[in-house]
Design an enzyme around this catalytic site. Sequence first.
Site, PDB file in Angstrom:
ATOM      1  N   CYS A   1      -4.311  -5.438   9.279  1.00  0.00           N
ATOM      2  CA  CYS A   1      -3.041  -5.527   8.645  1.00  0.00           C
ATOM      3  C   CYS A   1      -2.229  -5.148   9.263  1.00  0.00           C
ATOM      4  CB  CYS A   1      -3.516  -5.136   7.276  1.00  0.00           C
ATOM      5  SG  CYS A   1      -3.803  -3.609   6.709  1.00  0.00           S
ATOM      6  N   ASN A   2      -2.133  -4.301   9.830  1.00  0.00           N
ATOM      7  CA  ASN A   2      -0.349  -3.488  10.688  1.00  0.00           C
ATOM      8  C   ASN A   2      -0.707  -3.035  11.618  1.00  0.00           C
ATOM      9  OD1 ASN A   2       1.464  -3.089   7.852  1.00  0.00           O
ATOM     10  ND2 ASN A   2      -0.973  -1.506   7.384  1.00  0.00           N
ATOM     11  N   ARG A   3      -1.501  -3.657  12.979  1.00  0.00           N
ATOM     12  CA  ARG A   3      -1.476  -3.814  13.742  1.00  0.00           C
ATOM     13  C   ARG A   3      -2.472  -4.689  15.025  1.00  0.00           C
ATOM     14  NH1 ARG A   3      -1.738   1.462  16.233  1.00  0.00           N
ATOM     15  NH2 ARG A   3      -2.035   2.084  13.803  1.00  0.00           N
TER      16      ARG A   3
ATOM     17  N   SER B   1      -2.901   5.504  11.722  1.00  0.00           N
ATOM     18  CA  SER B   1      -2.113   4.346  10.674  1.00  0.00           C
ATOM     19  C   SER B   1      -1.427   4.819   9.910  1.00  0.00           C
ATOM     20  CB  SER B   1      -3.741   4.124   9.936  1.00  0.00           C
ATOM     21  OG  SER B   1      -5.170   4.630  10.630  1.00  0.00           O
TER      22      SER B   1
ATOM     23  N   GLN C   1     -11.254   3.019   7.431  1.00  0.00           N
ATOM     24  CA  GLN C   1     -11.327   1.777   7.757  1.00  0.00           C
ATOM     25  C   GLN C   1     -11.293   1.392   9.160  1.00  0.00           C
ATOM     26  OE1 GLN C   1      -8.555  -1.061   5.614  1.00  0.00           O
ATOM     27  NE2 GLN C   1      -9.477  -2.257   6.034  1.00  0.00           N
TER      28      GLN C   1
ATOM     29  N   GLY D   1      -1.991  -3.090   2.075  1.00  0.00           N
ATOM     30  CA  GLY D   1      -2.737  -2.345   2.983  1.00  0.00           C
ATOM     31  C   GLY D   1      -3.097  -1.397   2.488  1.00  0.00           C
TER      32      GLY D   1
END
Length: 456
Positions: free
Chosen positions: A50-52, A109, A116, A191
Amino acid sequence: MSIMIVGLSHRTAPIALLERTTLTTESASGLVASLCRGEHVAEAIALVTCNRLEVYAEVSKFHGGIGEIGAGLAEATGVPLGELTEHLYVHYENAAVAHLFQVTCGLDSMAVGEQQILGQVRTALRAAQATGSAGRTIGHLVQNALRVGKRVHSETLLDKAAPSLVEAGLRQAAEELGPLGGLDVLVLGAGAMSGLSVASAHRAQVASISVCSRTLPRARRLAESVDGTPVPLEQLPQALAAADLVIACAGATGYLVTRDAAELALKTREGRPQAYIDLALPRDVEPEVAALPGAYVFDLEHLGRILTAEGLSEDLAEARSMVENEVALYLADQRAKEVAPTVVALRAMARSVMEAELERLSGRLDGLDPDVFAELEQTVHRVVEKLLHQPTVRVKELAAAPGGDTYAEALRLLFNLGPAPAAKAGDLPGVELAVQLEQDSLTDLSALLGRTGGAS
């Protein structure tokens, strides 16, 4: 062949862009398969979270690799290359290895220390292996990163980092607002850190939990996990006014909660105070909100000082140190492997000379007792082995250090072993370009990706 990473994450791109670049499992597999059919990419893995969005690849040429990966990302995501480029970063050779290890351990992260990412990296590897896109080089590298990630999480207290940030914020909020059990909580973002925040607030038995995100389905899934309420982004002003405690984890470009928005919420609340826990990087809450009467803001800097006092910073430092050591060991092992062909060539040359001389001697000493000749042969073998032992052991040791390949080249020149074999998959020839690239600006990267033409 060299290792290269091209990607974007919450550190370089706004959430809105990251949402547009999210790929399905099928589209990620299609991306790496397409890249591996190109001229410069031999192996590739696509990591999508979701962030990468990152591509780990083995490339034959620096500019060529960037050009093909950049074009592939643009085609797969549907985001024009010109728009995508200004948010991309590139890591090459040693820097790429270090970045992958840090990512896999959760050190890069948004929710530092979250586990995760281990499963996400493992899934990306398996998907690439299934299509034949990940082979000996990238597959071996990612397997090492997964091993290091497991080790860091099992041998350090890194797992405490992200939950401890949330818990420290909740303690601060309780000191200003009173017992958590009576508070209505609003979480911004959906997230990993938002999930931790929702779980921590739920365990604290707060009065209610709402989740607001640009992506309503994700907000709904997270809210429903604790019988909470999803909130569309357009309803954020009303949600702010209703919340006693706001936990901000979106990491959006630009403030989600401005001073004006917070001031309006406080007026609507008619004097009831509010607390903001800003866990986002970049910040979600405008710093000037802290100057409003009745508003309390606890950001990462504030909470970091608390965790430092509690000793958690030492856990993060230990995890980082472990990763640095593992990166150094991996790179040393790769450099040591590079000298193996030289050692093999040296021993082969010595064996050839020894066998030729023994054959010549056998012809000159016709009729020599076989037992005597066998003893003579063993003596020659031992002499050659003793002469070669120290140089070959030492050159392997020296090769493990940066610049150690020069010793192998010296052996080739001294013993006339011929040129070194062509670089094979997994070779890491040097760091000069990696250092140069780490200093390049994103504007330079735009030029490399070829907005006005192709990469070389």
